[in-house]
Design a protein around this motif. Structure first.
Motif, mmCIF file in Angstrom:
data_model
loop_
_atom_site.group_PDB
_atom_site.id
_atom_site.type_symbol
_atom_site.label_atom_id
_atom_site.label_comp_id
_atom_site.label_asym_id
_atom_site.label_seq_id
_atom_site.Cartn_x
_atom_site.Cartn_y
_atom_site.Cartn_z
ATOM 1 N N UNK A 106 0.839 -1.202 0.000
ATOM 2 C CA UNK A 106 0.000 0.000 0.000
ATOM 3 C C UNK A 106 0.875 1.254 0.000
ATOM 4 N N UNK A 107 1.990 1.215 0.755
ATOM 5 C CA UNK A 107 2.913 2.354 0.744
ATOM 6 C C UNK A 107 3.498 2.563 -0.646
ATOM 7 N N UNK A 108 3.850 1.472 -1.318
ATOM 8 C CA UNK A 108 4.363 1.565 -2.690
ATOM 9 C C UNK A 108 3.311 2.164 -3.615
ATOM 10 N N UNK A 109 2.071 1.703 -3.477
ATOM 11 C CA UNK A 109 1.001 2.182 -4.349
ATOM 12 C C UNK A 109 0.769 3.683 -4.186
ATOM 13 N N UNK A 110 0.896 4.179 -2.964
ATOM 14 C CA UNK A 110 0.682 5.605 -2.756
ATOM 15 C C UNK A 110 1.814 6.428 -3.360
ATOM 16 N N UNK A 111 2.989 5.840 -3.515
ATOM 17 C CA UNK A 111 4.046 6.531 -4.239
ATOM 18 C C UNK A 111 3.699 6.672 -5.717
ATOM 19 N N UNK A 112 2.851 5.786 -6.204
ATOM 20 C CA UNK A 112 2.422 5.823 -7.601
ATOM 21 C C UNK A 112 1.139 6.635 -7.759
ATOM 22 N N UNK A 113 0.261 6.601 -6.748
ATOM 23 C CA UNK A 113 -1.055 7.224 -6.855
ATOM 24 C C UNK A 113 -1.013 8.711 -6.522
ATOM 25 N N UNK A 114 -0.305 9.095 -5.485
ATOM 26 C CA UNK A 114 -0.341 10.491 -5.035
ATOM 27 C C UNK A 114 0.225 11.491 -6.051
ATOM 28 N N UNK A 115 1.365 11.203 -6.710
ATOM 29 C CA UNK A 115 1.860 12.185 -7.700
ATOM 30 C C UNK A 115 0.883 12.506 -8.816
ATOM 31 N N UNK A 116 0.180 11.521 -9.397
ATOM 32 C CA UNK A 116 -0.800 11.903 -10.422
ATOM 33 C C UNK A 116 -1.869 12.850 -9.898
ATOM 34 N N UNK A 117 -2.308 12.623 -8.653
ATOM 35 C CA UNK A 117 -3.364 13.476 -8.089
ATOM 36 C C UNK A 117 -2.886 14.915 -7.918
#
Length: 272
Positions: A106-117
């Motif tokens: 989940x921590x890895x995914x937020x590194x991918x999800x947060x920048x696009x937002x």
């Protein structure tokens, strides 16, 4: 003015004099001149044009429409991409499967999800037809049906594909770590593919998107290829057919999202 509002929709009025406040308040948007306008006019208006240049109004409308579009894309993306994370966290408990997503995933995914937002969608340029569109309806919501339905379809289809992928790998004898690896690869690749799908015809023209995509794929390769990182993530070495399966699952999700979004757009343009 009331007749014009009923016939033409949103009405804006520009004014400068002391006897104009009534018209400024009656319009949907009252615009006062910042340099030549009176204090009474400025106080009665919703917008003050500082340089008294009407060309600035065109720039303001164009910028506002671009920001509105990008906010809708970001909201649709946030909801759509978080549904599968919730599903992959809860459904294994319901079905008695091994955990698919652990805290490090989940921590890895937020590194991918947060920048696009916060970066990618903010840096999106305006659409070519942005100034040829009619004004939005006054009661249109920022997060209305045209955003909610494609977003929910995106999240639901992605969750379904990911759960099906894990179930096939789990019951097909791949092993828990291999099933988790294939599912996680599919989720990361689908995340990038869906960002691209929200901006059709533009590819990787957004520099922020290029950095996010390259960074996500690089981190994913390290997490799978480096033995120490693979052990931390509880991943398994993958083969070419695993990547083909992940790519096919991503294609299904993107196709579903685009089809639903096209259907919603057509429904919105049908009179009545």
């Amino acid at each position: 003015l009331e007749t014009l509002k009923r016939a033409a929709g949103p009405v804006a009025i520009t004014a400068v004099r002391v006897n104009h406040p009534r018209g400024l308040k009656a319009a949907h948007i009252g615009i006062a001149m910042g340099a030549r306008g009176t204090d009474v006019a400025r106080e009665a208006s919703q917008l003050v044009l500082l340089d008294d240049d009407f060309a600035s109004l065109v720039v303001a409308v164009r910028t506002g429409r671009r920001i509105y579009d990008n906010l809708q894309r970001a909201l649709a993306y946030i909801l759509g991409i978080h549904l599968p994370i919730v599903g992959l966290t809860i459904l294994p408990i319901v079905f008695g499967w091994p955990l698919i997503l652990m805290p490090i995933h989940i921590a890895f995914l937020h590194l991918v999800i947060d920048p696009p937002c916060s970066v990618v969608f903010e840096a999106e340029p305006e659409q070519p037809d942005i100034m040829r569109r009619p004004p939005r309806a006054l009661d249109e919501r920022l997060f209305g049906r045209r955003v909610l339905i494609p977003s929910m379809s995106l999240g639901t289809s992605l969750t379904t594909v990911l759960v099906a992928t894990f179930a096939v790998a789990h019951y097909g004898g791949f092993g828990d770590d291999a099933a988790r690896t294939i599912t996680f690869i599919t989720l990361v690749l689908a995340n990038i593919a869906l960002i691209l799908a929200t901006r059709p015809g533009r590819g990787l023209s957004n520099p922020a998107l290029r950095w996010v995509s390259v960074g996500a794929i690089a981190f994913l390769i390290v997490a799978i290829a480096v033995p120490a990182a693979r052990s931390v993530f509880r991943f398994h070495p993958i083969h070419l057919d695993d990547l083909v399966l992940s790519a096919a699952a991503c294609a299904v999700v993107v196709a579903t999202f685009l089809a639903v979004r096209r259907w919603v757009s057509r429904r919105a343009t049908v009179p009545g």
